[in-house]
Write an enzyme that holds these catalytic residues in place. Structure first.
Site, PDB file in Angstrom:
ATOM      1  N   HIS A 273       4.769  -9.666   2.047  1.00  0.00           N
ATOM      2  CA  HIS A 273       3.946 -10.782   2.548  1.00  0.00           C
ATOM      3  C   HIS A 273       3.157 -11.476   1.448  1.00  0.00           C
ATOM      4  O   HIS A 273       2.641 -12.573   1.641  1.00  0.00           O
ATOM      5  CB  HIS A 273       3.036 -10.331   3.697  1.00  0.00           C
TER       6      HIS A 273
ATOM      7  N   GLN B 281       0.580  -8.629  -6.705  1.00  0.00           N
ATOM      8  CA  GLN B 281       0.084 -10.010  -6.827  1.00  0.00           C
ATOM      9  C   GLN B 281       0.878 -10.827  -7.840  1.00  0.00           C
ATOM     10  O   GLN B 281       0.868 -12.060  -7.785  1.00  0.00           O
ATOM     11  CB  GLN B 281      -1.405 -10.017  -7.226  1.00  0.00           C
TER      12      GLN B 281
ATOM     13  N   THR C  46       0.842  -1.201   0.000  1.00  0.00           N
ATOM     14  CA  THR C  46       0.000   0.000   0.000  1.00  0.00           C
ATOM     15  C   THR C  46       0.876   1.250   0.000  1.00  0.00           C
ATOM     16  O   THR C  46       0.652   2.188  -0.794  1.00  0.00           O
ATOM     17  CB  THR C  46      -0.926  -0.002   1.232  1.00  0.00           C
TER      18      THR C  46
ATOM     19  N   CYS D 247     -12.653  -6.705   0.711  1.00  0.00           N
ATOM     20  CA  CYS D 247     -13.074  -7.003   2.075  1.00  0.00           C
ATOM     21  C   CYS D 247     -12.081  -6.400   3.039  1.00  0.00           C
ATOM     22  O   CYS D 247     -10.911  -6.725   3.002  1.00  0.00           O
ATOM     23  CB  CYS D 247     -13.111  -8.518   2.262  1.00  0.00           C
TER      24      CYS D 247
ATOM     25  N   ASN E 225      -6.001  -8.754  -8.108  1.00  0.00           N
ATOM     26  CA  ASN E 225      -6.061  -9.546  -6.883  1.00  0.00           C
ATOM     27  C   ASN E 225      -7.328 -10.382  -6.755  1.00  0.00           C
ATOM     28  O   ASN E 225      -7.339 -11.399  -6.083  1.00  0.00           O
ATOM     29  CB  ASN E 225      -5.931  -8.626  -5.662  1.00  0.00           C
TER      30      ASN E 225
HETATM   31  N1  PLP Z   1      -2.007  -4.113  -4.504  1.00  0.00           N
HETATM   32  C1  PLP Z   1      -2.675  -5.258  -4.687  1.00  0.00           C
HETATM   33  C2  PLP Z   1      -3.021  -5.702  -6.072  1.00  0.00           C
HETATM   34  C3  PLP Z   1      -3.052  -6.033  -3.586  1.00  0.00           C
HETATM   35  O1  PLP Z   1      -3.724  -7.172  -3.770  1.00  0.00           O
HETATM   36  C4  PLP Z   1      -2.723  -5.568  -2.287  1.00  0.00           C
HETATM   37  C5  PLP Z   1      -3.168  -6.331  -1.083  1.00  0.00           C
HETATM   38  O2  PLP Z   1      -4.116  -7.066  -1.124  1.00  0.00           O
HETATM   39  C6  PLP Z   1      -2.001  -4.371  -2.151  1.00  0.00           C
HETATM   40  C7  PLP Z   1      -1.670  -3.673  -3.280  1.00  0.00           C
HETATM   41  C8  PLP Z   1      -1.597  -3.860  -0.791  1.00  0.00           C
HETATM   42  O3  PLP Z   1      -0.461  -4.552  -0.315  1.00  0.00           O
HETATM   43  P1  PLP Z   1      -0.117  -4.585   1.257  1.00  0.00           P
HETATM   44  O4  PLP Z   1      -1.032  -5.554   1.896  1.00  0.00           O
HETATM   45  O5  PLP Z   1       1.326  -5.045   1.309  1.00  0.00           O
HETATM   46  O6  PLP Z   1      -0.249  -3.200   1.781  1.00  0.00           O
END
Ligand code: PLP
Length: 365
Positions: free
Chosen positions: A188, A168, A71, A309, A140
């Site tokens: 992660h 992803q 994020t 979610c 995702n």
């Molecule tokens: N971008 C995508 C496509 C994601 O699926 C996610 C998390 O689900 C993120 C960004 C955010 O990543 P993080 O959980 O490391 O903040």
């Protein structure tokens, strides 16, 4: 019966190599910015991790900015590169990108298969001044892979910058991202610990920090680097083998074949497009995704609603809506196999899903 975890797109199980690297880094007491011996030892570990991420993704170490996750990496790119540019956002981007963009951002639509509409992108690029385009490598919810290389060529032709959210895709499929100006990664989602991410920058690209602080990361991200999480992410990035894709795709395909045989009414949004090997979206008409997720959870099977979610609340999926699905979008679940999925995962999933479908469809009828 052990739990069947099929929600890897939320977070991958920790890889043993990443766990070992975290534990080693926890024993390193220094701050990488300190000049004394412990600081220098911590700095060495940080730079080894940077070199490993650079090797894994074909970047240069000096062009990697470590962050606290995907994020933040996305927000740093979008906020840092947008000033003075129009922002064009893929319709199925993650909220990490959507919510970092200005309210004036324009949308690049997707085709019914979920892939970005390149003709629409070209028209948007031709219609105004310099742009920042944000297009994710893999979605995702559906696993749909976007034509990033083609979008990069269009961006180059129109003098636009391209930011790619590869959170992803990284570690699951080879990244063909040579034309991107920035690429966001999350530790992660690759089998590392939570708490680290990275932004890979094209050489020569610079951006203003979101957090200035003490000038760490060449002034692009202030704050003491979370060394254990970064070391774990780097180990996970090296351990992730895109060759594993063949095995995971076979398991995913077996799930789809089994579900389709058990329930002719089931649909798989995004199946017509190139996809991540580990992901399928399964739509069971007439049964709310949340109900399906809870029923499967009670049967020991962990999946998620196809819809975004957070804090336990399921909202309507903007991804499936962008692909042209109406109210039925609320009946899709996401099944995402982890890197260590067992060979009997399809058989177990199909058995649990079929029992759930027989019970809930009867009730819905
Ligand atoms: N971008 C995508 C496509 C994601 O699926 C996610 C998390 O689900 C993120 C960004 C955010 O990543 P993080 O959980 O490391 O903040």
């Amino acid at each position: 019966m052990p739990v069947l975890g099929l929600d890897a797109n939320a977070t991958e199980p920790l890889r043993p190599e990443a766990r070992d690297a975290v534990l080693r880094a926890l024993d390193q007491p220094g701050n990488p910015s300190s000049v004394h011996a412990e600081g220098r030892a911590a700095r060495r570990l940080l730079e080894e991790a940077r070199a490993a991420v650079a090797t894994a993704f074909g970047a240069k170490p000096q062009d990697i900015v470590f962050t606290a996750g995907g994020t933040e990496a996305n927000a740093l790119a979008v906020r840092g590169l947008a000033p003075g540019r129009r922002v064009l956002l893929g319709a199925t981007e993650h909220p990490a990108v959507l919510r970092a963009a200005p309210a004036t951002a324009e949308t690049i639509p997707v085709l019914p298969d979920g892939t970005a509409d390149l003709a629409a992108l070209e028209a948007l690029l031709g219609a105004g001044g310099p742009a920042l385009v944000c297009l994710m490598a893999a979605n995702n919810e559906t696993g749909v892979l976007h034509p990033v290389a083609e979008a990069a060529a269009l961006c180059r032709r129109h003098g636009a910058l391209l930011h790619v959210d590869a959170v992803q895709a990284a570690g699951r499929v080879p990244l063909a991202l040579a034309g991107a100006d920035s690429i966001a990664l999350s530790g992660h989602k690759m089998g590392g610990p939570k708490g680290a991410g990275a932004l890979l920058l094209r050489p020569g690209i610079d951006l203003a920090p979101l957090i200035a602080g003490g000038g760490q990361e060449r002034g692009r991200r202030g704050g003491t680097e979370p060394l254990p999480a970064i070391a774990g992410m780097a180990a996970a990035a090296l351990a992730a083998r895109p060759e594993a894709a063949i095995r995971l795709a076979a398991l995913r395909d077996a799930i789809e074949v089994g579900v389709a045989a058990a329930a002719p009414e089931a649909r798989f949004p995004g199946r017509a497009a190139p996809r991540l090997p580990n992901t399928t979206s399964i739509l069971l008409p007439g049964v709310a995704a949340e109900t399906q997720v809870i029923a499967l959870d009670l049967a020991g099977v962990r999946v998620s609603a196809g819809a975004a979610c957070s804090s336990g609340k399921v909202a309507a999926s903007h991804v499936l809506a962008a692909m042209g699905l109406g109210a039925e979008a609320g009946a899709a679940i996401r099944v995402s196999l982890p890197w260590n999925a067992a060979e009997d995962a399809p058989e177990r999933f199909v058995a649990a899903w079929s029992a759930m479908r027989d019970r809930l469809s009867r009730r819905a009828a």
